[in-house]
Design a protein around this motif. Sequence first.
Motif, PDB file in Angstrom:
ATOM      1  N   THR A 157     -40.904  41.589 -48.057  1.00 22.38           N
ATOM      2  CA  THR A 157     -40.819  42.212 -46.748  1.00 22.38           C
ATOM      3  C   THR A 157     -39.902  43.416 -47.315  1.00 22.38           C
ATOM      4  OG1 THR A 157     -39.295  40.717 -46.216  1.00 22.38           O
ATOM      5  CG2 THR A 157     -41.490  40.418 -45.502  1.00 22.38           C
ATOM      6  N   GLY A 158     -38.808  43.713 -46.004  1.00 24.04           N
ATOM      7  CA  GLY A 158     -38.068  44.736 -46.290  1.00 24.04           C
ATOM      8  C   GLY A 158     -37.336  45.090 -47.148  1.00 24.04           C
ATOM      9  N   PHE A 159     -36.793  44.127 -48.105  1.00 21.50           N
ATOM     10  CA  PHE A 159     -36.016  44.468 -49.290  1.00 21.50           C
ATOM     11  C   PHE A 159     -37.035  44.965 -50.324  1.00 21.50           C
ATOM     12  CE2 PHE A 159     -33.029  41.179 -47.471  1.00 21.50           C
ATOM     13  CZ  PHE A 159     -32.098  42.149 -46.994  1.00 21.50           C
ATOM     14  N   GLY A 160     -38.305  44.932 -50.249  1.00 18.13           N
ATOM     15  CA  GLY A 160     -39.266  45.446 -51.302  1.00 18.13           C
ATOM     16  C   GLY A 160     -39.477  44.063 -52.476  1.00 18.13           C
ATOM     17  N   LEU A 161     -40.483  44.166 -53.113  1.00 14.77           N
ATOM     18  CA  LEU A 161     -40.557  43.421 -54.444  1.00 14.77           C
ATOM     19  C   LEU A 161     -38.983  43.684 -55.195  1.00 14.77           C
ATOM     20  CD1 LEU A 161     -42.322  41.537 -56.165  1.00 14.77           C
ATOM     21  CD2 LEU A 161     -43.240  43.664 -57.249  1.00 14.77           C
ATOM     22  N   GLY A 196     -43.575  62.046 -54.234  1.00 13.11           N
ATOM     23  CA  GLY A 196     -42.273  61.852 -53.630  1.00 13.11           C
ATOM     24  C   GLY A 196     -42.052  61.521 -52.126  1.00 13.11           C
ATOM     25  N   LEU A 197     -43.118  60.770 -51.639  1.00 14.53           N
ATOM     26  CA  LEU A 197     -43.388  60.367 -50.394  1.00 14.53           C
ATOM     27  C   LEU A 197     -42.780  59.003 -50.276  1.00 14.53           C
ATOM     28  CD1 LEU A 197     -46.797  61.708 -49.418  1.00 14.53           C
ATOM     29  CD2 LEU A 197     -44.601  62.584 -48.282  1.00 14.53           C
ATOM     30  N   ILE A 198     -41.436  59.016 -50.305  1.00 20.53           N
ATOM     31  CA  ILE A 198     -40.808  57.502 -50.656  1.00 20.53           C
ATOM     32  C   ILE A 198     -39.919  57.463 -49.168  1.00 20.53           C
ATOM     33  CG2 ILE A 198     -39.151  56.229 -52.051  1.00 20.53           C
ATOM     34  CD1 ILE A 198     -41.839  57.128 -53.440  1.00 20.53           C
ATOM     35  N   PRO A 199     -40.021  56.219 -48.724  1.00 20.80           N
ATOM     36  CA  PRO A 199     -39.195  56.033 -47.305  1.00 20.80           C
ATOM     37  C   PRO A 199     -37.726  55.774 -47.903  1.00 20.80           C
ATOM     38  CG  PRO A 199     -40.328  54.146 -48.063  1.00 20.80           C
ATOM     39  CD  PRO A 199     -40.857  55.276 -48.872  1.00 20.80           C
ATOM     40  N   ALA A 200     -36.786  56.140 -46.828  1.00 20.61           N
ATOM     41  CA  ALA A 200     -35.378  55.815 -47.110  1.00 20.61           C
ATOM     42  C   ALA A 200     -35.204  54.370 -47.690  1.00 20.61           C
ATOM     43  CB  ALA A 200     -34.508  56.264 -46.029  1.00 20.61           C
ATOM     44  N   GLY A 201     -35.825  53.713 -46.988  1.00 22.98           N
ATOM     45  CA  GLY A 201     -35.680  52.267 -47.380  1.00 22.98           C
ATOM     46  C   GLY A 201     -35.643  51.951 -48.662  1.00 22.98           C
ATOM     47  N   ASN A 205     -32.769  50.182 -50.807  1.00 20.61           N
ATOM     48  CA  ASN A 205     -33.002  48.844 -51.925  1.00 20.61           C
ATOM     49  C   ASN A 205     -32.885  48.984 -53.234  1.00 20.61           C
ATOM     50  OD1 ASN A 205     -34.227  47.454 -49.576  1.00 20.61           O
ATOM     51  ND2 ASN A 205     -36.238  47.939 -50.193  1.00 20.61           N
ATOM     52  N   MET A 206     -33.003  50.306 -53.808  1.00 21.41           N
ATOM     53  CA  MET A 206     -32.493  50.604 -55.144  1.00 21.41           C
ATOM     54  C   MET A 206     -30.990  50.732 -55.413  1.00 21.41           C
ATOM     55  SD  MET A 206     -33.142  50.934 -58.566  1.00 21.41           S
ATOM     56  CE  MET A 206     -35.026  51.266 -58.400  1.00 21.41           C
ATOM     57  N   CYS A 222     -42.929  56.452 -60.650  1.00 19.10           N
ATOM     58  CA  CYS A 222     -43.387  56.168 -59.461  1.00 19.10           C
ATOM     59  C   CYS A 222     -43.725  54.700 -59.152  1.00 19.10           C
ATOM     60  CB  CYS A 222     -44.677  57.046 -59.237  1.00 19.10           C
ATOM     61  SG  CYS A 222     -46.165  56.435 -60.446  1.00 19.10           S
ATOM     62  N   LEU A 223     -43.866  53.961 -60.087  1.00 21.18           N
ATOM     63  CA  LEU A 223     -44.078  52.627 -59.966  1.00 21.18           C
ATOM     64  C   LEU A 223     -42.710  51.829 -59.641  1.00 21.18           C
ATOM     65  CD1 LEU A 223     -46.230  51.764 -62.803  1.00 21.18           C
ATOM     66  CD2 LEU A 223     -47.019  52.027 -60.784  1.00 21.18           C
ATOM     67  N   VAL A 224     -41.514  52.276 -60.282  1.00 19.31           N
ATOM     68  CA  VAL A 224     -40.297  51.729 -60.033  1.00 19.31           C
ATOM     69  C   VAL A 224     -39.942  52.046 -58.479  1.00 19.31           C
ATOM     70  CG1 VAL A 224     -37.875  52.070 -60.367  1.00 19.31           C
ATOM     71  CG2 VAL A 224     -39.376  52.166 -62.142  1.00 19.31           C
ATOM     72  N   ASP A 225     -40.238  53.162 -57.940  1.00 14.43           N
ATOM     73  CA  ASP A 225     -40.359  53.474 -56.438  1.00 14.43           C
ATOM     74  C   ASP A 225     -40.925  52.683 -55.810  1.00 14.43           C
ATOM     75  OD1 ASP A 225     -38.396  55.797 -56.826  1.00 14.43           O
ATOM     76  OD2 ASP A 225     -40.205  57.186 -56.955  1.00 14.43           O
ATOM     77  N   LEU A 226     -42.267  52.254 -56.142  1.00 10.20           N
ATOM     78  CA  LEU A 226     -43.154  51.449 -55.319  1.00 10.20           C
ATOM     79  C   LEU A 226     -42.483  49.860 -55.275  1.00 10.20           C
ATOM     80  CD1 LEU A 226     -46.509  52.670 -56.276  1.00 10.20           C
ATOM     81  CD2 LEU A 226     -45.719  52.611 -53.970  1.00 10.20           C
ATOM     82  N   ILE A 227     -41.918  49.544 -56.488  1.00 15.63           N
ATOM     83  CA  ILE A 227     -41.128  48.391 -56.378  1.00 15.63           C
ATOM     84  C   ILE A 227     -40.135  48.134 -55.399  1.00 15.63           C
ATOM     85  CG2 ILE A 227     -39.834  46.723 -58.097  1.00 15.63           C
ATOM     86  CD1 ILE A 227     -41.683  47.379 -60.328  1.00 15.63           C
TER      87      ILE A 227
END
Length: 276
Positions: A157-161, A196-201, A205-206, A222-227
């Motif tokens: 959920t909100g904390f991401g993978l 670069g369409l990455i949400p602030a959350g 998390n990172m 970009c995969l790290v961003d998606l994780i």
Amino acid sequence: MVDDPYQFGQVAAANALSDVYAMGGKPAVAMNLLCVPNCLSKETIRLILKGGHDKAVEAGCTIAGGHTIQDPEPKYGLCVTGYVHPDRILKNVGAVPGDLLVLTKPIGTGVLTTAAKGGMADAADYDAMVASMATLNAKAAEIAQTFPNIHACTDITGFGLLGHSFEMAQGSDATLKLFSSRIPLLGGAKELAAMGLIPAGAYRNMAYVKPHLEIRDTAEECLVDLISDPQTSGGLLLSLPAEEAHALVKQLNDQSLTGAIIGEVIEKQEKDLIIE
């Protein structure tokens, strides 16, 4: 997350019900929690509640009432009670070195909703994202529970993978290694993340996990961003022995569900989490 009130209710309910499935249980009864501004029409409110009701019915869960308050921003969710046999409770800790990690839904909801707000998400990709968020984890959980050696399980959920994997690693006193190229993604998510369409959350998390994280050169940015991407009503992340993990993935895929081996559990390293 979505503009359509019926879909809003469905996604919110699926997200709330997911916590019970992640612990190996079955939802039984729920209470509505609804916050609405004065400007919201009765029909819009009715559709939100209908979306939640229909998703609860699908889960075999009774909505027994609820609470409504005024709020400047619409908010809806469920307080869910479920049941599980004491010997079959799944926890988000307990992963064992040698286990493989199985994910049951693609990721990318945060990136896609961010893109949608700017009118940059493809309509078909958006619809597929909403369908994924509204899908219960019930069937995936039911299949997973036929395997006797699930050592750890959590929903994404909100904390991401990233955050949920870190939580599992730290609580298990082990290191989790994620194979970034094997993680299933929602359609369009990788391309949008690369733009670069990455949400602030995702950045929050990172920032939280980064001191405990090793990112290897093989991992695309970009995969790290998606994780790191915060998910709404994401899938289950399960840690179980290799033989069972492969069999679980096959059963999930045979039922037209997502099932992918996305990482492994190794002995405790200097960092709790490795992305390669």
